[in-house]
Design an enzyme around this catalytic site. Sequence first.
Site, PDB file in Angstrom:
ATOM      1  N   GLU A   1      11.102 127.133 104.626  1.00  0.00           N
ATOM      2  CA  GLU A   1      11.709 125.851 104.942  1.00  0.00           C
ATOM      3  C   GLU A   1      10.831 124.702 104.451  1.00  0.00           C
ATOM      4  O   GLU A   1      11.308 123.728 103.860  1.00  0.00           O
ATOM      5  CB  GLU A   1      11.942 125.719 106.446  1.00  0.00           C
ATOM      6  CG  GLU A   1      12.582 124.387 106.827  1.00  0.00           C
ATOM      7  CD  GLU A   1      12.701 124.207 108.328  1.00  0.00           C
ATOM      8  OE1 GLU A   1      13.735 123.691 108.773  1.00  0.00           O
ATOM      9  OE2 GLU A   1      11.757 124.564 109.048  1.00  0.00           O
TER      10      GLU A   1
ATOM     11  N   ARG B   1      17.943  95.485  82.998  1.00  0.00           N
ATOM     12  CA  ARG B   1      17.897  94.216  83.716  1.00  0.00           C
ATOM     13  C   ARG B   1      17.072  93.207  82.908  1.00  0.00           C
ATOM     14  O   ARG B   1      15.864  93.411  82.699  1.00  0.00           O
ATOM     15  CB  ARG B   1      17.288  94.427  85.099  1.00  0.00           C
ATOM     16  CG  ARG B   1      17.083  93.147  85.909  1.00  0.00           C
ATOM     17  CD  ARG B   1      18.370  92.436  86.220  1.00  0.00           C
ATOM     18  NE  ARG B   1      18.154  91.380  87.216  1.00  0.00           N
ATOM     19  CZ  ARG B   1      19.009  90.394  87.444  1.00  0.00           C
ATOM     20  NH1 ARG B   1      20.144  90.320  86.744  1.00  0.00           N
ATOM     21  NH2 ARG B   1      18.743  89.489  88.365  1.00  0.00           N
TER      22      ARG B   1
END
Length: 387
Positions: free
Chosen positions: A245, A271
Amino acid sequence: MSEETGTNIDIVRQATRQLARKYDNDYWLEKDRKHEYPWEFVKDFAAGGWLGAMIPEEYGGIGLGLQEAGAMMEEIAASGAGMSGGSAIHFYVFPPAPIVKYGSEEMKQKYLPKIASGEMLLAFGITEPTAGVDTSRIKTKAEKVDGGWIINGQKVFITNAQNAHRILLLARTSPRDPEHPLRGMTIFCAKMDKKHVTAREIDKMGRAAIDTNELFIDNLFVADEDVVGEVGRGFSYIIDGLNPERIVVGLEGLGIARASLDIATDYAKNRIVFDRPIGKNQAVAHPLADSWIRIEAARQVAMNAAKMFDEGLPCGPEAAAAKYLGAEAGFETANRAFSTLGGYAYAKEYHIERLLREVRLLPNAPFSQEMVRNYISQQVLGLPRSY
């Protein structure tokens, strides 16, 4: 790593990347806004056999190792699915591990094929409100009765409980012994019987497509045949599942880092401010370059830990390091991407705020960064325990 294993990982990456990217950022934004479970996404992965990634072939799975499964989970998160998509698949692939390793043959035959096909959804019930990370102090109790057990208690932060068919439930079957506090707990593969289990959903910051719940368990009967492994040894079975996990959570963090970096890089290229792309400015470019380096380094640590696990080697410190570095890289990259987009980062249509909300979970759970440092201090460096 053998050449064959490396090839398998690449094949899994390519196949799951292609499948996951059928569902774009707008799909996940809609699921986030509506708090809707991503069933379409899950069914597509079920159709490809991926839900049974780590379930042996004889029980309907495809029997992959942690390296391949981890690569799949990274690609899911990197697609823009974040923890909403990651958790939707994660909870089919990893919670069944105690059944695979310790369940009776009858239990394996009964449940594993249904999990692998997506027919059965499993929840995992360990955490309690008054116990936190001190699992030895859980209060949920199972009492022996004729033919089974009666369980009463409370759990918290339980994923999938709104839809799960069964829950792997950790309960005390004997009182806590201060000399051996982690003994006397048992895992039950219990039916989510709504007459005896009330699931109250928690309204939370991120991962809104996947439900997280408080559970109130009132006289829930579980048959003897649904006890996983031996009575009283449940905590040791859970420990076996913690390293995979932790490794996979680290890789999911890296997936979110990659998704965030893609958005930030594209924005920095396009941008235009003061007649030049903002990506020309080192104050913008250098943090993104640093994040790429950290992602690549963290993946090496995580995949090495996964390789050790697949080879049956002890990998506790390596798994902890994988989770730590993945969570750090995930949060830092998303935060840097947020800064790169400036005011537009607040707009949901740019998706960075969603990814930042989702990845913020990982420094806290399932193993906080502070507890990782405690673990390494004590277990690796031999320093005295601080708690």
